[in-house]
Design an enzyme around this catalytic site. Structure first.
Site, mmCIF file in Angstrom:
data_model
loop_
_atom_site.group_PDB
_atom_site.id
_atom_site.type_symbol
_atom_site.label_atom_id
_atom_site.label_comp_id
_atom_site.label_asym_id
_atom_site.label_seq_id
_atom_site.Cartn_x
_atom_site.Cartn_y
_atom_site.Cartn_z
ATOM 1 N N GLU A 1 -6.898 -67.039 56.794
ATOM 2 C CA GLU A 1 -7.829 -66.630 57.842
ATOM 3 C C GLU A 1 -7.777 -67.548 59.058
ATOM 4 O O GLU A 1 -8.726 -68.271 59.348
ATOM 5 C CB GLU A 1 -9.257 -66.650 57.267
ATOM 6 N N PRO A 2 -6.679 -67.542 59.812
ATOM 7 C CA PRO A 2 -6.627 -68.395 61.000
ATOM 8 C C PRO A 2 -7.492 -67.829 62.137
ATOM 9 O O PRO A 2 -7.503 -66.621 62.368
ATOM 10 C CB PRO A 2 -5.147 -68.346 61.398
ATOM 11 N N GLY A 3 -8.217 -68.691 62.803
ATOM 12 C CA GLY A 3 -8.952 -68.301 64.001
ATOM 13 C C GLY A 3 -8.377 -69.072 65.177
ATOM 14 O O GLY A 3 -7.669 -68.554 66.038
ATOM 15 N N ARG A 4 -8.646 -70.398 65.149
ATOM 16 C CA ARG A 4 -8.195 -71.289 66.211
ATOM 17 C C ARG A 4 -6.692 -71.187 66.472
ATOM 18 O O ARG A 4 -6.258 -71.139 67.629
ATOM 19 C CB ARG A 4 -8.539 -72.733 65.804
ATOM 20 N N TYR B 1 -18.324 -82.252 68.975
ATOM 21 C CA TYR B 1 -17.442 -82.816 67.945
ATOM 22 C C TYR B 1 -16.690 -84.052 68.418
ATOM 23 O O TYR B 1 -15.803 -84.504 67.724
ATOM 24 C CB TYR B 1 -16.362 -81.798 67.545
ATOM 25 N N CYS C 1 -27.212 -81.295 83.532
ATOM 26 C CA CYS C 1 -28.053 -82.491 83.606
ATOM 27 C C CYS C 1 -28.061 -83.212 82.282
ATOM 28 O O CYS C 1 -29.044 -83.159 81.532
ATOM 29 C CB CYS C 1 -29.456 -82.109 84.040
HETATM 30 C C1 LIG Z 1 -14.262 -70.655 60.589
HETATM 31 C C2 LIG Z 1 -13.611 -70.004 59.441
HETATM 32 C C3 LIG Z 1 -12.266 -69.660 59.535
HETATM 33 C C4 LIG Z 1 -11.407 -69.956 60.740
HETATM 34 O O1 LIG Z 1 -11.263 -71.314 60.970
HETATM 35 P P1 LIG Z 1 -10.188 -71.817 62.086
HETATM 36 O O2 LIG Z 1 -10.359 -73.277 62.092
HETATM 37 O O3 LIG Z 1 -10.599 -71.179 63.375
HETATM 38 O O4 LIG Z 1 -8.862 -71.354 61.626
HETATM 39 C C5 LIG Z 1 -11.704 -69.001 58.458
HETATM 40 N N1 LIG Z 1 -12.425 -68.702 57.354
HETATM 41 C C6 LIG Z 1 -13.731 -69.033 57.237
HETATM 42 C C7 LIG Z 1 -14.466 -68.672 56.015
HETATM 43 C C8 LIG Z 1 -14.365 -69.690 58.274
HETATM 44 O O5 LIG Z 1 -15.647 -70.020 58.149
#
Ligand SMILES: *Cc1c(COP(=O)(O)O)cnc(C)c1O
Length: 461
Positions: A318-321, A362, A389
């Site tokens: 599950e890649p997002g970033r 972060y 501010c």
């Molecule tokens: C946030 C999250 C992701 C994605 O994380 P990245 O760092 O963006 O790859 C995948 N799976 C779950 C369950 C998450 O909470």
């Protein structure tokens, strides 16, 4: 957090900056790792993205603006899909959730993770087929669970016994056999270059493996016979560069898979190892390619299954970033330049912590470049700060910019596709910037700029 980041926000670096910044060979150079593939320096040294000059983008759409290189984003989706060909790739929508992006994800053959009713609404509106959506979250409301089940989402990831009870009742009442996964807390936490594997699991997500709660959740699902359990799920953190954290988590979660087989006589068909793959924010970061990641992760799972004589479950990640982060940059205009004598130069841009909270939240590191022109001036150590501010309103802690940076110049910050627009706020009543998608010489708005009227409309007095 890396050592060089600790304290960097708090002014203890002096005029020379951190060691890794001491050789500003060419302040005009673009490190290819940090920028979308379609970004180059063109006419007069101004950045171009997908054939469009950033000065034209600024003139047409204003600043600040997030700029998405659509071709770059598609190629990252494809690279992950191809690398994990035998597995399933889910784009984690929380990184950046907008209809146009979800449509691209669907077109490129990826599935989708959502974790709230709001993200689910965007996904369904964008036309992502419900059966390709997986729903996460540690506190999904009854309304969210109902909407997800009614829409027919492919998987709901169960996170607690309270939720298991609610979902079982909901499925029983509706006569649906909802497919679920069990989120397992494996006692591995990974961030950036390090991971920690501990016996105790002090965090809010999932069922503890060590305490036996995860096994109990699985057993309860089989005992009730109402939900369809597809498999186990684990997600260990974010911005991870080192696959050893995944190795430990896969080993631990497969030990549960083994126990489920031995004690319940069931082979769970799927296994989700989550996301968290790191990207480059500065020259210090050296992320793995999707091919490397896939090779290593598939091998870990195969070896572990072979050792336990388990059938290899169908894997998902599950890649997002890693998909959207590097595909975007933020374009700002400089408003003031202030030399704090002998320490550093503060370059104030027209956005800040409301469009990029990651540095303040972060202590994240970003880089920046002069975007509207090239310069032959001497490098100077700069801190790029916002207009809010708040003394901690820093976007880029340390960067060499040309010493002739002046009000009206454009500055671009790469790597802002993930967790920037999606975490944006209206602090100080600053409207949130638009997202502009550029492809083949054409730019279009995919999320429009918020206006003061939008904000005033919420304030009903
Ligand atoms: C946030 C999250 C992701 C994605 O994380 P990245 O760092 O963006 O790859 C995948 N799976 C779950 C369950 C998450 O909470």
């Amino acid at each position: 957090m890396r050592a060089h980041e600790a304290g960097a926000l708090h002014g203890d670096l002096g005029a020379r900056g951190p060691a890794w910044l001491r050789t500003p060979a060419d302040v005009n150079a673009l490190l290819p790792n940090l920028w979308p593939h379609g970004v180059v320096r063109g006419d007069g040294g101004a950045l171009q993205v997908g054939g469009v000059d950033v000065r034209d983008l600024a003139a047409e759409f204003g600043t600040p603006a997030y700029v998405l290189d659509e071709t770059d984003f598609r190629s990252r989706c494809r690279d992950f899909r191809d690398a994990f060909a035998g597995a399933a790739v889910f784009y984690a929508a929380k990184a950046f959730c907008a209809k146009a992006v979800i449509r691209i994800v669907a077109e490129e053959g990826l599935n989708l993770d959502v974790c709230t009713g709001g993200e689910l609404a965007v996904a369904l509106t964008a036309g992502m087929p419900a059966e390709r959506i997986k729903m996460h979250g540690n506190n999904k409301s009854m309304a969210e669970l109902s909407r997800a089940a009614d829409a027919g989402v492919g998987w709901i990831v169960v996170d607690s016994f309270d939720e298991l009870e609610r979902l079982t009742e909901l499925a029983r009442n509706r006569g649906v056999r909802q497919r679920v996964m069990v989120r397992v807390t494996v006692g591995v936490e990974a961030h950036t270059h390090e991971f920690i594997a501990t016996a105790h699991e002090d965090q809010k997500f999932g069922f503890s493996l060590a305490s036996g709660a995860a096994f109990d959740a699985v057993a309860r699902i089989f005992h009730e016979g109402v939900l369809e359990l597809a498999g186990l799920h684990s997600h260990i953190g974010s911005q991870i560069f080192d696959t050893s954290g995944f190795e430990v988590s896969a080993r631990r979660v497969l030990s549960l898979q083994d126990a489920v087989r031995t004690e319940l006589g069931v082979d769970l068909p799927e296994l989700d190892l989550g996301g968290g793959f790191g990207i480059a924010y500065t020259s210090q970061d050296d992320p793995s390619t999707p091919g490397d990641l896939a090779g290593r992760m598939l091998k870990i799972v195969e070896q572990e299954c072979a050792g336990r004589q388990l059938p290899v479950p169908h894997l998902s990640v599950e890649p997002g970033r890693a998909l959207v982060g590097p595909a975007m940059f933020t374009l700002y205009e400089v408003g003031t330049v202030k030399d704090v004598d002998g320490i550093r130069t503060y370059v104030s841009i027209d956005g800040g912590m409301s469009d990029n909270i990651r540095t303040a939240l972060y202590d994240a590191s970003f880089s920046a470049t002069l975007a509207g022109r090239a310069s032959v001036a001497e490098p100077m150590l700069a801190r790029v700060v916002g207009k809010h501010c708040e003394a901690g309103d820093v976007v880029v802690k340390d960067e060499f910019l040309p010493a002739d940076v002046k009000p009206g110049d454009l500055i671009a910050v790469p790597g802002t596709g993930a967790y920037c627009r999606s975490m944006a706020s209206n602090y100080n009543h600053v409207p949130r910037p638009p997202v502009i998608a550029v492809v083949d010489g054409a730019a279009r708005v995919i999320v429009r700029r918020e206006t003061e009227n939008d904000l005033l409309a919420l304030d009903v007095g």
